[in-house]
Design a protein around this motif. Sequence first.
Motif, PDB file in Angstrom:
ATOM      1  N   ARG A   1       0.844  -1.201   0.000  1.00  0.00           N
ATOM      2  CA  ARG A   1       0.000   0.000   0.000  1.00  0.00           C
ATOM      3  C   ARG A   1       0.881   1.254   0.000  1.00  0.00           C
ATOM      4  O   ARG A   1       0.635   2.190  -0.772  1.00  0.00           O
ATOM      5  CB  ARG A   1      -0.907  -0.017   1.244  1.00  0.00           C
ATOM      6  N   ASP A   2       1.927   1.240   0.837  1.00  0.00           N
ATOM      7  CA  ASP A   2       2.841   2.387   0.881  1.00  0.00           C
ATOM      8  C   ASP A   2       3.506   2.591  -0.475  1.00  0.00           C
ATOM      9  O   ASP A   2       3.662   3.714  -0.954  1.00  0.00           O
ATOM     10  CB  ASP A   2       3.926   2.162   1.947  1.00  0.00           C
ATOM     11  N   LEU A   3       3.911   1.480  -1.056  1.00  0.00           N
ATOM     12  CA  LEU A   3       4.594   1.563  -2.352  1.00  0.00           C
ATOM     13  C   LEU A   3       3.685   2.222  -3.393  1.00  0.00           C
ATOM     14  O   LEU A   3       4.094   3.135  -4.110  1.00  0.00           O
ATOM     15  CB  LEU A   3       4.995   0.156  -2.822  1.00  0.00           C
ATOM     16  N   LEU A   4       2.442   1.755  -3.445  1.00  0.00           N
ATOM     17  CA  LEU A   4       1.525   2.279  -4.460  1.00  0.00           C
ATOM     18  C   LEU A   4       1.214   3.754  -4.222  1.00  0.00           C
ATOM     19  O   LEU A   4       0.993   4.509  -5.163  1.00  0.00           O
ATOM     20  CB  LEU A   4       0.232   1.449  -4.491  1.00  0.00           C
ATOM     21  N   LYS A   5       1.224   4.146  -2.951  1.00  0.00           N
ATOM     22  CA  LYS A   5       0.979   5.559  -2.628  1.00  0.00           C
ATOM     23  C   LYS A   5       2.113   6.429  -3.137  1.00  0.00           C
ATOM     24  O   LYS A   5       1.894   7.561  -3.568  1.00  0.00           O
ATOM     25  CB  LYS A   5       0.871   5.720  -1.099  1.00  0.00           C
ATOM     26  N   GLN A   6       3.330   5.906  -3.045  1.00  0.00           N
ATOM     27  CA  GLN A   6       4.495   6.752  -3.297  1.00  0.00           C
ATOM     28  C   GLN A   6       5.103   6.581  -4.684  1.00  0.00           C
ATOM     29  O   GLN A   6       5.943   7.384  -5.097  1.00  0.00           O
ATOM     30  CB  GLN A   6       5.577   6.455  -2.245  1.00  0.00           C
ATOM     31  N   ALA A   7       4.725   5.526  -5.381  1.00  0.00           N
ATOM     32  CA  ALA A   7       5.432   5.179  -6.624  1.00  0.00           C
ATOM     33  C   ALA A   7       5.355   6.285  -7.677  1.00  0.00           C
ATOM     34  O   ALA A   7       6.374   6.629  -8.293  1.00  0.00           O
ATOM     35  CB  ALA A   7       4.891   3.865  -7.180  1.00  0.00           C
ATOM     36  N   ASP A   8       4.185   6.861  -7.883  1.00  0.00           N
ATOM     37  CA  ASP A   8       4.040   7.867  -8.939  1.00  0.00           C
ATOM     38  C   ASP A   8       4.966   9.053  -8.699  1.00  0.00           C
ATOM     39  O   ASP A   8       5.636   9.535  -9.609  1.00  0.00           O
ATOM     40  CB  ASP A   8       2.579   8.337  -9.026  1.00  0.00           C
TER      41      ASP A   8
END
Lengths: 99, 676
Positions: A37-44
Amino acid sequence: MPPRSNIRITARVVGHIDGESVNASGVVELNAGGTIRDLLKQADRALGVKKQKPFKRAFRQGVRPVVLLNGDRIELPEENDRVLSDGDEVSIILTLAGG
Amino acid sequence: MASSRNVQGRGYMGKILFADLDSGTISYEEPNEDFYRTVLGGVGIGAKVLWDHMKPGADPMGPENLLGFTTGLLTDTGALFAGRFTVVGKSPQTGGWGDANCGGYFSPALKRSGVDALFFRGESHEPVYLYLDEKGAELRDAADLWGKDTIETERTLRERHGKRAQVACIGPAGEKRSYMAGICNDGGRIAARSGLGAVMGSKKLKALVAAGRMRVGVSDRERITALSQAFRRRLEGGKGFKRVLGDRLFGFVGWLTRKGPFYTRQPADLFRLMMSKYGTASMTAMSAESGDSPVKNWAGAGYTDFPLTRSQKIGAEAVARYETRKYGCFSCPLRCGAALRVTDGPYPIEKMHRPEYETLCALGTLLLNDDLHAIFHLNDLLNRAGMDSISCGATVAFAIECFENGILSKADTDGLELRWGNSDAIIDLAEKIIRREGLGDLLADGVKIASQKIGRGSDAFAVHCGGMEPPMHDPKFDPGFGMAYLCEPAPSRHMVSSYMLLDLERLERHFKRARKTPAFMTPKERYRYDNKGEAMALGSFFRMLVDCGGLCVFGTQIGGDMPLIQWFNAATGWDLSDDEYLVIGERVEQLRHAFNLREGINPVRDFRLHPRIIGNPPLGKGPAKGVTLDPDAMAQAFYAAMGWDLATGKPEPARLERLGLNDLLSVLYPRHGPGE
């Protein structure tokens, strides 16, 4: 207090988003203990594609994206809280079937 | 210009042609309205005629086999997406029901020649072709065409009969009776599956030329036009709407899909955009990555064996660079086809159809081959030879694995170094298969027969279901495909039904009996089958309706709610309900299945999925890691929904009676009277 360690995750999104062919990838740094979840929040933001938001939009297409963790399939949203390790690779793939 | 429409017409011509190739005679049957009300057209006519006119046990490559070409009930009526014809016959690959269909412009030309379908029986002594137009039909000498490739044959025949003439023909593969041969039209499009090109070759029938000008009449022309215009607007309207709202709309829809209590999925609109921009080639790279594509003869994982850096070399954008123009089939507003010109690389090609996903995967991902120029060349070779690229790719994969495991040696391959991704050797082997030369002769009938001839444990690498090489969708990714590969009367089919196809088709919007597909599936749910049989069976009935209409299945998967039932009713003047049309779809499906039963085939026993397809042993890596499918549970669910007995495959007598198929009862239950 010991310094907070970071983990480096390779993230990739591939497929068709709103009719456009998308292929973005790069390394995202997360705090140790970071989750999918953290990754998807920050990836962009981390990959410099905040404007296009492919990681965010991939989950708003209506099709079920295939999510791979180090090449093996995992299920979202059920496994959103899975903790990542340094060097993990996460791929988001939008796929459709046909002839 | 085509002549005006017959005002008495009801969507069908009311005439079926039979050509006896033994005697060279041509006769006609003129079925009544009840016949069309029972099976509509297209594959429905094929199923009914083959059931009525063929005897069980006929040699698929002998004179008793009946080879049929059928047009759809909606072909040339003004309905959209109505450009497909279906070829039917007993398949040499499976020994049971065979069909294949193809788009382009042949189907309307056939119907404008005044027939709904034509069937060939017998075997000609010399090569012949059938010429037909609205004035009649005759068999003509094809000695000068025998040996020519499909594109050359078509060019010669169109020079001879004029540009109006549309041609369906076989190439060298069909002439040499390769079980992987298909029937080509429109410069290399192909009705590829089931090996029906070999049947055509066995009859020494080189080609059909249709040059008719007769337009079929319909009951309510204005209604069909209005339905088509509204459908076309809905397909275009989405684009405009998207331009205005773009991300906001999709974001909102996606949010609802994830969070909301409503089911509001929109994948069909995306599919439409993808298809119109890239065609099916759009799927190549992402399917390799996701686990949808089989990799390395079904034993690898794309993520590690054919990663994105390689699959992108044969993906949508790489292919699109060679596009010269887009094109659509007859009456198609989607236009997912494209013509390519290749000027660089070792194999320049002046004009070729864009390879479909199946071809890119079968000759690329499956073989770990990322040489796009080689794939283009292979695509051109196979189109010209009239050979199924799925079966050919699968057979080459089989040969490579036999070579890698020491079952075949360089002495067997005439010196070819058959290794994964060795594109030169792959091309050489494909040419040998087409010419039936050396090892190619042994491989030309597909992996099942090749492994029987080779022996020595090679069946472990011969991936097939009931003799037919599976298409490029891994059931471990979408188990719905597994159910279809195993249970459908023509096994190994990827366009009949699957979870993903059901998602796109949204059958609940057309049929009261259909249910919405779930928005998300957990792994547990994805591999649970007992609650999927009904939906998959309905998907099959729907697909039969689409084929009976002569329609393209993509037209039903791109949103916009194709007015299928309304078109049927407007063309025929009938007032049948959605449920009544589903009954017709089921009738056709049961007829095809009964054809197999009469030949002694029970799919669950005879179309077994190869262990590699089901993941036995399971893969140790990749998206399908640890997955093993349960084909018996799949069959149990599908058979229950179809009313078939698992042990015998026979449909319940009451069900056949309900479908009006009483004549099947005496054949399938010879010792019992109807209803017992």
